[in-house]
Design an enzyme around this catalytic site. Structure first.
Site, PDB file in Angstrom:
ATOM      1  N   LYS A  11     -29.405  57.295 -19.078  1.00 59.28           N
ATOM      2  CA  LYS A  11     -29.059  57.525 -20.491  1.00 59.28           C
ATOM      3  C   LYS A  11     -29.766  58.777 -20.977  1.00 59.28           C
ATOM      4  O   LYS A  11     -30.764  59.232 -20.417  1.00 59.28           O
ATOM      5  CB  LYS A  11     -29.455  56.332 -21.367  1.00 59.28           C
ATOM      6  CG  LYS A  11     -30.964  56.033 -21.446  1.00 59.28           C
ATOM      7  CD  LYS A  11     -31.728  56.883 -22.471  1.00 59.28           C
ATOM      8  CE  LYS A  11     -33.221  56.578 -22.454  1.00 59.28           C
ATOM      9  NZ  LYS A  11     -34.013  57.568 -23.235  1.00 59.28           N
ATOM     10  N   ASP A 138     -35.450  49.428 -23.536  1.00 60.60           N
ATOM     11  CA  ASP A 138     -34.193  50.104 -23.215  1.00 60.60           C
ATOM     12  C   ASP A 138     -33.237  49.255 -22.391  1.00 60.60           C
ATOM     13  O   ASP A 138     -32.083  49.647 -22.198  1.00 60.60           O
ATOM     14  CB  ASP A 138     -34.470  51.400 -22.442  1.00 60.60           C
ATOM     15  CG  ASP A 138     -35.085  52.493 -23.303  1.00 60.60           C
ATOM     16  OD1 ASP A 138     -34.982  52.409 -24.541  1.00 60.60           O
ATOM     17  OD2 ASP A 138     -35.666  53.442 -22.730  1.00 60.60           O
TER      18      ASP A 138
END
Length: 311
Positions: A11, A138
């Site tokens: 990401k 995350d």
């Protein structure tokens, strides 16, 4: 024999704003995160010996109980109530380690999805999200992926419209010798900016709403220019880490880039372009300078989802 393969994407942060401190001691964040198609692969096979083992093709990466993959597997097995379950896991690593790209978190999310399928547990998205939040801030995003607003520690997700920014491409760079401690980055930010922290849920929600209605989310679905990307940690990391300063200077000098920023707490850096051909052209234009400075580089597209079982 490999029974299942799970793809585990990296990401980047399109927005990272540190709002203040939470009662639990973590920072309250307002972020926009985006999955990209830089992928690790987890290869899974069941084991009859109730053991969970991990192998990796990246020398030096821990494969014991400190690895988030093993932690995810053990947490999922505990949740199942079936202590006899075992698995052999092989990690094929492409995402740089300690790079601000959530590689470890994505690997943990992939382990949850893959082992849920391998072991036939049938846990739904809500159950997996709850387990993911216990593993790391995350990990829930890495399960869902795409383009998401992320609040709280990062575990509170609000998906954006499917297809947002699907035409954008990323030129990603990182110096392999560079690393940044995430706790150090947040601690340094608190030392320098703590007096301006917001306090209380009402103030936090005002900033969340400002992000929801702000220029970045208005611009993402449209072709064309982007506003300056905000990463509060970049403001403290850039002055302290030479490779971040040098890499940002290289990316900022590229013609045609829509935005340049650091991802997470760094030291990975990226520039956005209107389509992969332009990103590839920029990579070629910078190839000599990147090589001379020792940077690795990748050209990636945006992904609309997170971890994924191979069909």
């Amino acid at each position: 024999m490999v029974e299942l393969t799970v793809w585990s994407p990296a990401k980047i942060n399109l927005h990272l704003e540190v709002l203040g401190l939470r009662p639990d001691g973590f920072h309250e964040l307002a972020m926009v995160m985006q999955t990209i198609d830089l992928l690790d692969a987890l290869e899974l096979e069941s084991s009859a010996d109730a053991a969970i083992t991990l192998e990796c093709d990246r020398p030096g990466l821990p494969t014991d109980g400190s690895n988030l993959i093993v932690k995810a597997a053990e947490l999922l097995r505990l949740r199942s109530g079936l202590p006899e379950l075992g698995a052999r896991i092989r990690l094929r690593k492409r995402i740089p380690v300690g790079a601000g790209l959530a590689g470890g978190s994505s690997n943990a999310a992939a382990a949850l999805v893959g082992l849920n399928a391998l072991w036939g547990l049938g846990l739904g998205d809500g159950d997996l999200h709850a387990l993911a939040a216990r593993l790391g801030s995350d990990v829930p995003f890495c399960l869902a992926g795409g383009t998401q607003l992320c609040f709280g520690r990062g575990e509170r997700l609000e998906p954006l419209l499917p297809g947002a920014s699907s035409s954008l491409a990323v030129l990603l760079i990182k110096h392999p010798a560079a690393s940044v401690s995430t706790p150090w980055a947040y601690g340094r930010f608190r030392d320098l900016r703590g007096r301006s922290y917001l306090s209380g849920e009402e103030a936090f929600e005002r900033r969340r709403e400002a992000l929801r209605r702000g220029p970045l989310l208005q611009a993402l679905p449209q072709p064309g220019p982007l506003p300056t990307l905000r990463n509060d940690l970049q403001a403290v990391v850039e002055p302290e880490v030479a490779s971040v300063r040098e890499g940002l200077a290289l990316l900022r000098g590229l013609p045609g880039s829509l935005a340049v920023a650091m991802s997470g707490s760094g030291p990975s850096l990226f520039a956005l372009f209107a389509g992969q051909p332009r990103a590839l052209a920029a990579q070629a234009l910078l190839a000599e300078d990147l090589g001379a400075a020792g940077f690795e580089s990748w050209v990636c597209g945006f992904r609309a989802s997170g971890v994924m079982l191979e069909p």
